[in-house]
Design a protein around this motif. Structure first.
Motif: not given
Ligand SMILES: [Zn+2]
Lengths: 188, 98
Positions: A114-116, A148-157, A167-178
């Protein structure tokens, strides 16, 4: 026996998020909580009641909404599917004991994080990263949406204090973080 | 870009969230073993390839992940309705799409 060090998927970006924060945007990864996927029939009142009794609040049945509080929450994922996030690790076993019949509880803690996003610029960052309409007239406190968030799946709250959780997948976390570090640069 | 209404999320969403899944309302033969090779191949591979109004399946893959049906015009791309799995479509609009 030494203690096992628990690291969230984006622990290596905590400093970068910190450096960037301030001004219009505050980004940080939430502490680790349990993520449970719950499947069951929303029209089965005994299932709904048992889930409510265990969680302390009712599962949301309105699409794109969530219920609960800061410690535990349930997000609508589909007509028979919810995501439960909780800092109480006993909830998983409690659900398995309380629920009867046709249901499934799956622990997906290791697969998500989860990223806030806080601050005035968080809405703009969402808007430029996603195809969903996050305008406050449509996406309100209590809403959550899978898109989609930057083309990756995300649950936005959208939380009660107006901040957002991704709320994002661990496998996309690094990509979304960057992606977030880059997207937030103009506001910091 | 299509805007598609997901009957489960009950919202219009961008096409990017969906995946197309082909012709709808094709029922699996109850006893596949009794079918000739030609009939089985027909079930598996052959589609109407309609020019005009078409009942088709979509999956809300980036959203609720459910399959549902859409009535869409294959020439104009106009969408007449979307409806959940297991329900019957409304009568087709008369004539061609607007
Ligand atoms: Zn949907």
């Amino acid at each position: 026996m030494s203690n096992i060090l628990v690291e969230t998927p984006l622990h290596h970006m905590a400093d970068a998020f910190m450096t960037l924060s301030g001004g219009g945007i505050n980004i940080h990864e939430a502490d680790m909580v349990s993520h449970l996927n719950l499947r069951g029939c929303a029209s089965d009142s005994s299932f709904m009641k048992a889930a409510q009794k265990t969680l302390g609040f009712a599962l949301p049945v309105v699409p794109n909404s969530f219920s609960g509080h800061d410690e535990s929450a349930a997000y609508w994922l589909g007509p028979d599917e919810w995501l439960i996030t909780t800092n109480d690790i006993a909830v998983e076993d409690a659900l398995r004991v309380a629920l009867k019949g046709h249901f499934a509880v799956t622990n997906i803690t290791g697969g998500q994080t989860i990223i806030s996003l806080r601050g005035g610029a968080s809405l703009e960052i969402l808007q430029k990263s996603s195809i969903y309409d996050f305008h406050p007239s449509k996406f309100k406190v209590g809403n959550c949406v899978q898109t989609t968030f930057a083309k990756a799946g995300a649950l936005v709250v959208k939380k009660a204090d107006g901040s957002f959780n991704l709320i994002i997948r661990r496998s996309f976390a690094d990509y979304i973080g960057r992606w977030l570090l880059d997207a937030a640069r103009e506001y910091s | 870009m299509l805007k598609i209404h997901c009957p489960y999320c009950d919202e219009q969403r961008e096409e990017e969230e969906f995946s197309y899944s082909g012709e709808a309302h094709i029922s699996r033969p109850l006893d596949p073993g009794a079918l000739s090779d030609a009939d089985w191949a027909d079930y598996l591979f052959f589609r109407k390839n309609t020019r005009g109004w078409h009942h088709e399946m979509w999956q809300h893959s980036a959203g609720c992940r459910r399959y549902f049906n859409v009535t869409r015009h294959t020439v104009t791309y106009e969408i007449f309705e979307s409806y959940p799995m297991g329900t019957t479509p409304k009568a087709l609009p008369k004539g061609d799409a607007r």
